[in-house]
Design a protein around this motif. Structure first.
Motif, PDB file in Angstrom:
ATOM      1  N   UNK A   1      34.471  57.348  13.591  1.00  0.00           N
ATOM      2  CA  UNK A   1      34.542  56.142  12.747  1.00  0.00           C
ATOM      3  C   UNK A   1      35.083  54.962  13.544  1.00  0.00           C
ATOM      4  N   UNK A   2      36.144  55.207  14.290  1.00  0.00           N
ATOM      5  CA  UNK A   2      36.763  54.115  15.033  1.00  0.00           C
ATOM      6  C   UNK A   2      35.827  53.576  16.102  1.00  0.00           C
ATOM      7  N   UNK A   3      35.132  54.466  16.810  1.00  0.00           N
ATOM      8  CA  UNK A   3      34.188  54.036  17.842  1.00  0.00           C
ATOM      9  C   UNK A   3      33.112  53.135  17.244  1.00  0.00           C
ATOM     10  N   UNK A   4      32.533  53.547  16.128  1.00  0.00           N
ATOM     11  CA  UNK A   4      31.473  52.737  15.503  1.00  0.00           C
ATOM     12  C   UNK A   4      32.020  51.399  15.011  1.00  0.00           C
ATOM     13  N   UNK A   5      33.234  51.397  14.471  1.00  0.00           N
ATOM     14  CA  UNK A   5      33.854  50.155  14.035  1.00  0.00           C
ATOM     15  C   UNK A   5      34.063  49.219  15.219  1.00  0.00           C
ATOM     16  N   UNK A   6      34.521  49.780  16.345  1.00  0.00           N
ATOM     17  CA  UNK A   6      34.741  48.977  17.542  1.00  0.00           C
ATOM     18  C   UNK A   6      33.453  48.385  18.080  1.00  0.00           C
ATOM     19  N   UNK A   7      32.395  49.185  18.122  1.00  0.00           N
ATOM     20  CA  UNK A   7      31.117  48.665  18.613  1.00  0.00           C
ATOM     21  C   UNK A   7      30.556  47.595  17.676  1.00  0.00           C
ATOM     22  N   UNK A   8      30.787  47.766  16.372  1.00  0.00           N
ATOM     23  CA  UNK A   8      30.369  46.730  15.437  1.00  0.00           C
ATOM     24  C   UNK A   8      31.109  45.426  15.679  1.00  0.00           C
TER      25      UNK A   8
ATOM     26  N   UNK B   1      30.301  39.044  19.910  1.00  0.00           N
ATOM     27  CA  UNK B   1      29.458  38.577  21.009  1.00  0.00           C
ATOM     28  C   UNK B   1      28.234  37.807  20.514  1.00  0.00           C
ATOM     29  N   UNK B   2      27.772  38.104  19.315  1.00  0.00           N
ATOM     30  CA  UNK B   2      26.658  37.353  18.749  1.00  0.00           C
ATOM     31  C   UNK B   2      27.079  35.932  18.360  1.00  0.00           C
ATOM     32  N   UNK B   3      28.344  35.766  17.966  1.00  0.00           N
ATOM     33  CA  UNK B   3      28.835  34.460  17.539  1.00  0.00           C
ATOM     34  C   UNK B   3      29.396  33.631  18.694  1.00  0.00           C
ATOM     35  N   UNK B   4      29.848  34.282  19.758  1.00  0.00           N
ATOM     36  CA  UNK B   4      30.518  33.584  20.867  1.00  0.00           C
ATOM     37  C   UNK B   4      29.695  32.451  21.480  1.00  0.00           C
ATOM     38  N   UNK B   5      28.377  32.602  21.692  1.00  0.00           N
ATOM     39  CA  UNK B   5      27.610  31.502  22.310  1.00  0.00           C
ATOM     40  C   UNK B   5      27.629  30.209  21.520  1.00  0.00           C
ATOM     41  N   UNK B   6      27.999  30.276  20.236  1.00  0.00           N
ATOM     42  CA  UNK B   6      28.036  29.076  19.412  1.00  0.00           C
ATOM     43  C   UNK B   6      29.441  28.471  19.335  1.00  0.00           C
ATOM     44  N   UNK B   7      30.336  28.923  20.211  1.00  0.00           N
ATOM     45  CA  UNK B   7      31.722  28.440  20.208  1.00  0.00           C
ATOM     46  C   UNK B   7      31.769  26.932  20.429  1.00  0.00           C
ATOM     47  N   UNK B   8      32.478  26.195  19.555  1.00  0.00           N
ATOM     48  CA  UNK B   8      32.543  24.735  19.706  1.00  0.00           C
ATOM     49  C   UNK B   8      33.479  24.285  20.819  1.00  0.00           C
TER      50      UNK B   8
ATOM     51  N   UNK C   1      39.012  33.538  22.153  1.00  0.00           N
ATOM     52  CA  UNK C   1      39.183  34.395  20.977  1.00  0.00           C
ATOM     53  C   UNK C   1      38.078  35.445  20.918  1.00  0.00           C
ATOM     54  N   UNK C   2      36.849  35.016  21.213  1.00  0.00           N
ATOM     55  CA  UNK C   2      35.729  35.961  21.227  1.00  0.00           C
ATOM     56  C   UNK C   2      35.941  37.033  22.294  1.00  0.00           C
ATOM     57  N   UNK C   3      36.446  36.629  23.456  1.00  0.00           N
ATOM     58  CA  UNK C   3      36.735  37.608  24.519  1.00  0.00           C
ATOM     59  C   UNK C   3      37.810  38.596  24.076  1.00  0.00           C
ATOM     60  N   UNK C   4      38.824  38.097  23.369  1.00  0.00           N
ATOM     61  CA  UNK C   4      39.885  38.977  22.889  1.00  0.00           C
ATOM     62  C   UNK C   4      39.351  39.972  21.867  1.00  0.00           C
ATOM     63  N   UNK C   5      38.500  39.494  20.945  1.00  0.00           N
ATOM     64  CA  UNK C   5      37.904  40.393  19.954  1.00  0.00           C
ATOM     65  C   UNK C   5      36.995  41.419  20.625  1.00  0.00           C
ATOM     66  N   UNK C   6      36.244  40.972  21.643  1.00  0.00           N
ATOM     67  CA  UNK C   6      35.412  41.902  22.393  1.00  0.00           C
ATOM     68  C   UNK C   6      36.263  42.967  23.071  1.00  0.00           C
ATOM     69  N   UNK C   7      37.382  42.545  23.643  1.00  0.00           N
ATOM     70  CA  UNK C   7      38.275  43.497  24.307  1.00  0.00           C
ATOM     71  C   UNK C   7      38.841  44.498  23.313  1.00  0.00           C
ATOM     72  N   UNK C   8      39.193  44.024  22.112  1.00  0.00           N
ATOM     73  CA  UNK C   8      39.729  44.925  21.090  1.00  0.00           C
ATOM     74  C   UNK C   8      38.672  45.936  20.657  1.00  0.00           C
ATOM     75  N   UNK C   9      37.430  45.483  20.524  1.00  0.00           N
ATOM     76  CA  UNK C   9      36.352  46.395  20.149  1.00  0.00           C
ATOM     77  C   UNK C   9      36.065  47.423  21.222  1.00  0.00           C
ATOM     78  N   UNK C  10      35.980  46.979  22.471  1.00  0.00           N
ATOM     79  CA  UNK C  10      35.704  47.926  23.556  1.00  0.00           C
ATOM     80  C   UNK C  10      36.890  48.858  23.809  1.00  0.00           C
ATOM     81  N   UNK C  11      38.095  48.447  23.386  1.00  0.00           N
ATOM     82  CA  UNK C  11      39.280  49.294  23.571  1.00  0.00           C
ATOM     83  C   UNK C  11      39.222  50.560  22.728  1.00  0.00           C
ATOM     84  N   UNK C  12      38.336  50.600  21.732  1.00  0.00           N
ATOM     85  CA  UNK C  12      38.209  51.814  20.912  1.00  0.00           C
ATOM     86  C   UNK C  12      37.441  52.909  21.631  1.00  0.00           C
ATOM     87  N   UNK C  13      36.654  52.552  22.648  1.00  0.00           N
ATOM     88  CA  UNK C  13      35.674  53.486  23.198  1.00  0.00           C
ATOM     89  C   UNK C  13      36.310  54.642  23.966  1.00  0.00           C
TER      90      UNK C  13
END
Length: 471
Positions: free
Chosen positions: A92-99, A105-112, A119-131
């Motif tokens: 469950x945690x792995x799938x949540x992290x990948x989500x 990462x889908x929203x990061x390119x639109x960063x103003x 912030x997007x990099x930090x969220x990406x790091x938190x998600x990949x930290x589950x793996x």
């Protein structure tokens, strides 16, 4: 659904056994893909710093926060993700992290602005930290289903880690030159979704984990301990990285205060986030952590220090330096499956000690660069350095697996990854000190002496490690 192992006809069927092994292999592949995202994103961002500076009109110090945010979140988040995997289920945690990775990462390119990128990099790091913690928790189940030793899936996961770090600069360079920095985020979306779907389809369901009212789970989750640990780790890494110039000693002092509060809390709480009493009694696990931290320092001395030497002292352009460094990662990938077979035959401790001896030989050989920068010499030396990296890494991974109690393998794996980051960041700090007077062959020679000293410490710790006795 997985085959029902209680049914004699199913469990004895060769066809069903083959299908089970195929599913476990697919599950390991999905876990490996997810695990590779952290080192991949850790390394490929380096080629985008100049572009980010130009797009957002930043100075050199400010743009490095895109790296710092990722490192700090990864190092502090891995143990927390590991504990969550232990308590609520790794699948469950792995799938949540990948989500989380896919969405951020889908929203990061639109960063103003640049803050949103960090912030997007930090969220990406938190998600990949589950793996990685989730993968380690699942390894035992997958190995049993595939009727193999735990070193096999751990070896494949380690190869994914190494490969991700190796191809990062190459992939990042192509994406940035063809598309722009936005592509460094977008490439993670299909990769994270693929890992999520593969694990969802092929990984076995989580064993029965903690359930109950949310209020009860929160009460038993040791939130103060988690906050003290996370806060202390963030302040420590910010101090080591000198993230706030002029405040380094305040940050390190704050980290020490939080460390004391964390220890006081954990020793008094009935269900601590990190059982310090148990950790104090588990000497093998402590030796794994200490040895891997010092080993990581040696490795990243070469990984971060050598490219600067080849660029500034030898005069090679960045493209050539990337090629010259490639044998280090390539050789470690080649060596890892060989080390897996050696562990099955000779045991973890012998392979670990042999790997540290090779590490010492490789570090000593790097002194030759004080006399020559010949291309063939550099290729041989970087390839030589990759041999102990592959062998010591997989032996340390297996040592962790054997030393940690099954119910604590998630948090143990998270702390293990934090040890890697602490070693890497410590190496970068020391490199900055040695190269402070110039990137020269003379200063490189001094760094080699420090590497040899760290090798000696790693060797002593490896001799002290013994496999944990079953309770």
């Amino acid at each position: 659904m997985w085959p029902v192992r209680k049914t004699v006809a199913v469990s004895n069927s060769p066809r069903t056994g083959s299908q089970t092994r195929q599913r476990t292999g697919l599950a390991v592949a999905g876990l490996s893909l997810g695990t590779s995202l952290n080192p991949l994103n850790s390394s490929m961002i380096a080629v985008a710093l100049v572009v980010l500076r130009e797009d957002f009109r930043l100075d050199v110090a400010t743009v490095t926060w895109v790296i710092t945010a990722f490192y700090i979140t990864s190092a502090a988040g891995q143990p927390l993700m590991g504990r969550l995997a232990d308590r609520f289920g790794p699948r469950k945690l792995f799938m949540l992290g990948m989500g989380l990775v896919a969405v951020s990462c889908a929203l990061a390119p639109f960063s103003p602005n640049f803050v949103f990128v960090c912030v997007a990099r930090a969220l990406m790091a938190l998600g990949t930290a589950t793996a990685y913690p989730s993968a380690v928790v699942m390894v035992g189940t997958l190995a049993k289903l595939a009727d193999t030793t735990s070193t096999r899936p751990l070896g494949r996961i380690q190869m994914a880690n190494t490969s991700g770090a190796a191809v990062g600069p190459v992939v990042g360079g192509l994406l940035v030159s063809l598309v722009g920095w936005q592509a460094l985020f977008l490439i993670n979306v299909p990769l994270a979704l693929a890992a999520l779907l593969i694990v969802r389809k092929a990984a076995p369901p989580d064993e029965r984990r903690e359930q109950g009212k949310i209020a009860t789970l929160l009460r038993d989750s040791d939130i103060p301990g988690i906050l003290a640990f996370t806060g202390g780790m963030v302040l420590l890494l910010m101090g080591l990285l000198n993230a706030l110039p002029g405040s380094r000693w305040w940050l390190l002092g704050g980290a020490m205060v939080l460390a004391v509060l964390f220890a006081w809390r954990e020793l008094r709480f009935d269900r601590p986030f990190l059982d310090l009493r148990l950790l104090g009694r588990n000497r093998p696990l402590l030796m794994v952590y200490l040895g891997f931290t010092v080993f990581s320092g040696v490795y990243y001395f070469a990984f971060f220090g050598l490219p600067q030497l080849l660029q500034e002292a030898a005069g090679y352009n960045p493209g050539v330096v990337g090629v010259l460094m490639l044998p280090l990662a390539a050789m470690s990938v080649v060596v890892t499956p060989l080390a897996v077979r050696a562990i099955d035959r000779f045991g973890v401790r012998r392979v670990l000690i042999a790997g540290v001896v090779l590490l010492t030989v490789a570090a000593a050989a790097l002194w030759l660069l004080t006399a020559s920068f010949a291309v063939l010499l550099v290729l041989v030396l970087t390839a030589l350095m990759g041999v102990p990296y592959g062998s010591v890494s997989i032996a340390s991974n297996q040592g962790l697996y054997l030393s940690a109690a099954p119910e604590d393998r998630g948090v143990a794996a998270g702390i293990f990854q934090t040890c890697r980051y602490v070693g890497a960041i410590s190496a970068t700090v020391m490199i900055g000190i040695f190269y402070g007077t110039g990137v020269t062959q003379e200063n490189w020679g001094r760094m080699v002496l420090v590497m040899l000293g760290l090798c000696a410490v790693t060797f002593v710790v490896s001799l002290m490690w013994r496999e944990r006795k079953a309770a």
